[in-house]
Design a protein around this motif. Structure first.
Motif, PDB file in Angstrom:
ATOM      1  N   LYS A 306       0.834  -1.208   0.000  1.00 54.79           N
ATOM      2  CA  LYS A 306       0.000   0.000   0.000  1.00 54.79           C
ATOM      3  C   LYS A 306       0.870   1.260   0.000  1.00 54.79           C
ATOM      4  O   LYS A 306       0.634   2.187  -0.769  1.00 54.79           O
ATOM      5  CB  LYS A 306      -0.922   0.003   1.222  1.00 54.79           C
ATOM      6  N   GLU A 307       1.882   1.277   0.857  1.00 62.92           N
ATOM      7  CA  GLU A 307       2.759   2.443   0.943  1.00 62.92           C
ATOM      8  C   GLU A 307       3.519   2.652  -0.351  1.00 62.92           C
ATOM      9  O   GLU A 307       3.660   3.784  -0.827  1.00 62.92           O
ATOM     10  CB  GLU A 307       3.741   2.264   2.106  1.00 62.92           C
ATOM     11  N   GLU A 310       1.187   4.062  -3.121  1.00 60.93           N
ATOM     12  CA  GLU A 310       0.987   5.509  -2.965  1.00 60.93           C
ATOM     13  C   GLU A 310       2.172   6.264  -3.543  1.00 60.93           C
ATOM     14  O   GLU A 310       2.019   7.234  -4.302  1.00 60.93           O
ATOM     15  CB  GLU A 310       0.825   5.859  -1.481  1.00 60.93           C
ATOM     16  N   CYS A 313       2.397   6.272  -7.314  1.00 60.95           N
ATOM     17  CA  CYS A 313       1.449   7.196  -7.953  1.00 60.95           C
ATOM     18  C   CYS A 313       1.888   8.642  -7.842  1.00 60.95           C
ATOM     19  O   CYS A 313       1.918   9.372  -8.836  1.00 60.95           O
ATOM     20  CB  CYS A 313       0.050   7.008  -7.368  1.00 60.95           C
ATOM     21  N   TYR A 340      -7.942   3.003  -7.600  1.00 58.75           N
ATOM     22  CA  TYR A 340      -8.080   4.463  -7.554  1.00 58.75           C
ATOM     23  C   TYR A 340      -9.209   5.024  -8.420  1.00 58.75           C
ATOM     24  O   TYR A 340      -9.175   6.192  -8.810  1.00 58.75           O
ATOM     25  CB  TYR A 340      -6.757   5.106  -7.987  1.00 58.75           C
ATOM     26  N   PHE A 377      -4.114  10.469  -3.583  1.00 57.54           N
ATOM     27  CA  PHE A 377      -3.677   9.096  -3.852  1.00 57.54           C
ATOM     28  C   PHE A 377      -3.204   8.363  -2.600  1.00 57.54           C
ATOM     29  O   PHE A 377      -2.730   7.232  -2.690  1.00 57.54           O
ATOM     30  CB  PHE A 377      -2.585   9.096  -4.930  1.00 57.54           C
ATOM     31  N   LEU A 378      -3.335   9.010  -1.453  1.00 59.08           N
ATOM     32  CA  LEU A 378      -3.047   8.316  -0.199  1.00 59.08           C
ATOM     33  C   LEU A 378      -4.219   7.396   0.118  1.00 59.08           C
ATOM     34  O   LEU A 378      -5.371   7.832   0.159  1.00 59.08           O
ATOM     35  CB  LEU A 378      -2.836   9.317   0.936  1.00 59.08           C
ATOM     36  N   LEU A 379      -3.933   6.144   0.315  1.00 55.89           N
ATOM     37  CA  LEU A 379      -4.992   5.167   0.590  1.00 55.89           C
ATOM     38  C   LEU A 379      -5.346   5.183   2.068  1.00 55.89           C
ATOM     39  O   LEU A 379      -4.459   5.273   2.924  1.00 55.89           O
ATOM     40  CB  LEU A 379      -4.519   3.763   0.193  1.00 55.89           C
TER      41      LEU A 379
END
Length: 381
Positions: A306-307, A310, A313, A340, A377-379
Motif C-alpha cells: 500500500k505504501e 501511494e 502514484c 483508484y 492518492f493516499l490510501l
C-alpha cells in the motif's frame, strides 16, 4: 538486463565551504580529509559484493558540495567505484558543483576521470539575492563556470535555479530565466524555496522577519517558468525539471519510477526493492564505523504494498508523462482503476487530471496544485 534491473549509485559528499541559508541537507563546513575518503572507499568495497550481478547505468555525486573534493580525491573514489561495480561505458555520471570551484583545470580534471555531466548550483542571476541566501559566487562566476565546463568538453550541463526567495521580485526571476536560457546548458531544475527546519531562513521565518513573495507573485513566477523555458527549447518533463531533447536526468528519473539505487556516504539514502535504508548523519560516526570494521549506523524502512503504491502514484504524477497504467499493473497485478477509480474520476472532474489509453497525468492546473493531487492518492488505512 532491463532498465529497471540496472542500479543507480548515489555518493553523498557532506562537505561545504559555507552553509547556505536555505539548505536542510546534511553537511558540515569543512573539506574532506583522507580519513573520510578511506571510509567511503571501505563502504564501496563492503557493499559492492551484494550487487556483483547488476550493472550501473547512473552515478551521482551529491552533497553538500562534491566539488570540494580535490581531483586526486575524486580519482581515488572513481577508481574504486570502477573496480568494484560494473559501471556501463555509457553510464550517466553526474557531479554537483559550486561555481566557485569550477576553474578550467578542475573542470578538465574531473572530466578526464569519467564525470560526463555536471549540475551547477547557480540559483539566481541577481547578485544581491545570491548574497542574501548565503551563496559565495556572483552571476559572473556562474557564467564563467559554465564556460569552463564547455571548454573542458562537457556537453551535458545542468543548472539549479530558485524562486520565491526572500526579496525576490517577479522581474528578478524573469531576468534570471531569460539569462539562463541563453547559457550553453542542456538541463535546468527550478526549485521553489521550502523553509527547512534548522536553517537560518527557518529561524528568520519563526521570528516573522523573512520577507517572502506574496501568493500572487509566486503564481506569476510559476507561470513565467512554465512559459519562458519551453519557448526556448527547455521542455518540462517533471514538476521542477526542464531539459533539451535527449537530456533528461537519467539518475533522477530512477527516483520517480521507483528503480533501485544504492546510496554511499553519511546521510545517503538507498532504495532496493521495497526497502529504504539511510546511513545516519555524522561524518565522525561514519568514519569510526567503517575504519573499525563495524556496522554503519543506519535506519531501515520496509514499505508495505500500500505504501509503495501511494509512492508509485505521486512520484509518477511528478512527471509530465504521468503514471504508466501498464507499469502499475505489472508491478501490483491489478488495474489502477481497481484501486483508484474514485480518485481518478474526482481529479478528472476537477480538471487536475487527464487520462489516455496508457497513462494518467496531471493537467497544467494539476501541476500547479500538485500537493493537493498527490494527497488524493493516499490510501485510507
Amino acid at each position: 538486463m532491463t532498465e529497471s534491473e540496472k542500479l543507480g549509485l548515489y555518493i553523498h559528499i557532506p562537505f561545504c565551504r559555507s552553509r547556505c541559508a536555505y539548505c536542510g541537507f546534511y553537511s558540515i563546513e569543512q573539506v574532506p580529509s583522507q580519513k573520510f575518503i578511506d571510509a567511503l572507499i571501505r563502504e564501496i568495497q563492503r557493499k559492492s559484493k551484494f550487487f556483483s550481478h547488476r550493472s550501473c547505468d547512473t552515478v551521482y555525486f551529491g552533497g553538500g558540495t562534491p566539488s570540494v573534493l580535490t581531483v586526486t580525491q575524486l580519482n581515488q573514489i572513481m577508481s574504486v567505484l570502477k573496480s568494484y561495480f560494473d559501471i556501463l561505458s555509457d553510464a550517466e555520471v553526474t557531479m554537483e558543483m559550486n561555481p566557485c570551484d569550477m576553474n578550467y583545470d578542475y573542470a578538465a580534471g574531473v572530466k578526464a576521470l569519467g564525470i560526463n555531466r555536471v549540475s551547477i548550483g547557480v540559483q539566481s542571476k541577481e547578485n544581491m539575492l545570491l548574497k542574501q541566501i548565503g551563496r559565495q559566487h556572483s552571476a559572473f562566476d556562474a557564467k564563467k563556470a559554465i564556460k569552463n565546463a564547455v571548454k573542458a568538453g562537457f556537453t551535458n550541463i545542468s543548472i539549479d535555479l530558485m524562486c520565491e526567495l526572500p526579496g525576490q521580485t517577479v522581474e528578478d526571476f524573469q531576468n534570471t530565466l531569460y539569462w539562463a536560457v541563453h547559457l550553453p546548458i542542456t538541463h535546468m531544475s527550478v526549485y521553489s524555496l521550502i523553509i527547512e527546519e534548522g536553517t537560518r531562513f527557518h529561524y528568520l521565518d519563526q521570528k516573522g522577519i523573512l520577507a517572502r513573495p506574496t501568493e500572487g507573485e509566486s503564481w506569476h513566477m510559476y507561470q513565467d517558468m512554465c512559459k519562458i523555458l519551453p519557448h526556448y527549447g527547455m521542455e518540462r518533463y517533471e514538476i521542477s525539471s526542464f531539459a533539451r531533447k535527449g537530456y533528461k536526468s537519467k539518475h533522477n528519473t530512477k527516483y520517480w519510477v521507483l528503480d533501485d539505487y544504492l546510496g554511499l556516504g553519511p546521510a545517503a539514502c538507498s532504495r532496493i526493492g521495497r526497502e529504504r535504508r539511510e546511513n545516519l548523519p555524522g561524518v565522525k560516526l561514519y568514519e569510526k564505523a567503517l575504519l573499525s570494521d563495524e556496522a554503519i549506523p543506519e535506519k531501515i524502512e520496509k514499505l508495505s504494498e500500500k505504501e509503495e503504491m501511494e509512492e508509485f502514484c505521486f512520484l509518477g504524477l511528478r512527471q509530465t508523462v504521468g503514471i504508466s497504467k501498464g507499469a502499475f499493473k505489472k508491478r501490483y497485478g491489478k488495474d489502477i482503476h481497481v484501486v483508484y477509480e474514485r480518485v481518478i474520476k474526482k481529479l478528472i472532474q476537477e480538471n487536475f487530471l487527464k487520462e489516455t489509453d496508457t497513462h494518467i497525468y496531471l493537467t497544467y492546473q494539476g501541476m500547479a496544485h500538485g500537493n493537493y493531487a498527490f494527497e488524493q492518492f493516499l490510501l485510507s488505512v
